[in-house]
Enzyme design. Structure first.
Site, PDB file in Angstrom:
ATOM      1  N   HIS A  11       0.760  -1.253   0.000  1.00  0.00           N
ATOM      2  CA  HIS A  11       0.000   0.000   0.000  1.00  0.00           C
ATOM      3  C   HIS A  11       0.789   1.302   0.000  1.00  0.00           C
ATOM      4  O   HIS A  11       0.197   2.348  -0.220  1.00  0.00           O
ATOM      5  CB  HIS A  11      -0.968   0.015   1.192  1.00  0.00           C
ATOM      6  CG  HIS A  11      -1.901  -1.141   1.184  1.00  0.00           C
ATOM      7  ND1 HIS A  11      -2.858  -1.325   0.206  1.00  0.00           N
ATOM      8  CD2 HIS A  11      -2.011  -2.209   2.011  1.00  0.00           C
ATOM      9  CE1 HIS A  11      -3.518  -2.453   0.446  1.00  0.00           C
ATOM     10  NE2 HIS A  11      -3.020  -3.008   1.530  1.00  0.00           N
ATOM     11  N   HIS A 117      -3.243  -3.012   7.885  1.00  0.00           N
ATOM     12  CA  HIS A 117      -4.276  -3.416   6.931  1.00  0.00           C
ATOM     13  C   HIS A 117      -4.951  -2.174   6.368  1.00  0.00           C
ATOM     14  O   HIS A 117      -5.252  -1.250   7.118  1.00  0.00           O
ATOM     15  CB  HIS A 117      -5.298  -4.307   7.662  1.00  0.00           C
ATOM     16  CG  HIS A 117      -6.597  -4.482   6.933  1.00  0.00           C
ATOM     17  ND1 HIS A 117      -6.723  -5.270   5.819  1.00  0.00           N
ATOM     18  CD2 HIS A 117      -7.827  -3.968   7.167  1.00  0.00           C
ATOM     19  CE1 HIS A 117      -7.992  -5.213   5.396  1.00  0.00           C
ATOM     20  NE2 HIS A 117      -8.674  -4.429   6.199  1.00  0.00           N
TER      21      HIS A 117
END
Length: 122
Positions: A11, A117
């Site tokens: 990410h 996450h």
């Protein structure tokens, strides 16, 4: 690979302030090993310094999609790129649509400053 390292790999893209071209997702998804055994259907890259993303862990506490309570929403909109697999593409030739967005992000955190996450953007 720890959860924190996986978050960084999947990410974080601090080198680019935005997706440089429509081919960005095709290149990045491959480079970051999200197409090695299957095509990951959707993935979001964050174009902000690590310190900015780590700080989200101390911002607004929200409930995650899975019902857990360790998610946090950024106070401000961040520069992100969303990659979505195109309908026609199939493994091993994963093809992605690239969307540049300015959105608040929601991340799950372990401890005070460790995003593990990517939950959503809003």
């Amino acid at each position: 690979e720890t959860a924190a390292e996986k978050f960084q790999r999947q990410h974080m893209d601090t080198e680019h302030s935005t997706a440089s071209s429509s081919n960005y997702c095709n290149l990045m998804m491959k480079a970051r090993e999200m197409t090695s055994d299957r095509c990951k259907p959707v993935n979001t890259f964050i174009h902000e310094p690590k310190s900015v993303v780590d700080a989200v862990c101390x911002q607004e506490n929200v409930t995650c999609k899975n019902g857990q309570t360790n998610c946090y929403k950024s106070n401000s909109r961040l520069s992100i790129t969303n990659c979505r697999q195109t309908g026609a593409s199939x493994y091993p030739n994963c093809q992605y649509e690239t969307s540049n967005l300015q959105k608040q992000i929601i991340v799950a955190c372990e401890g005070q400053y460790v995003p593990v996450h990517f939950d959503a953007y809003v």
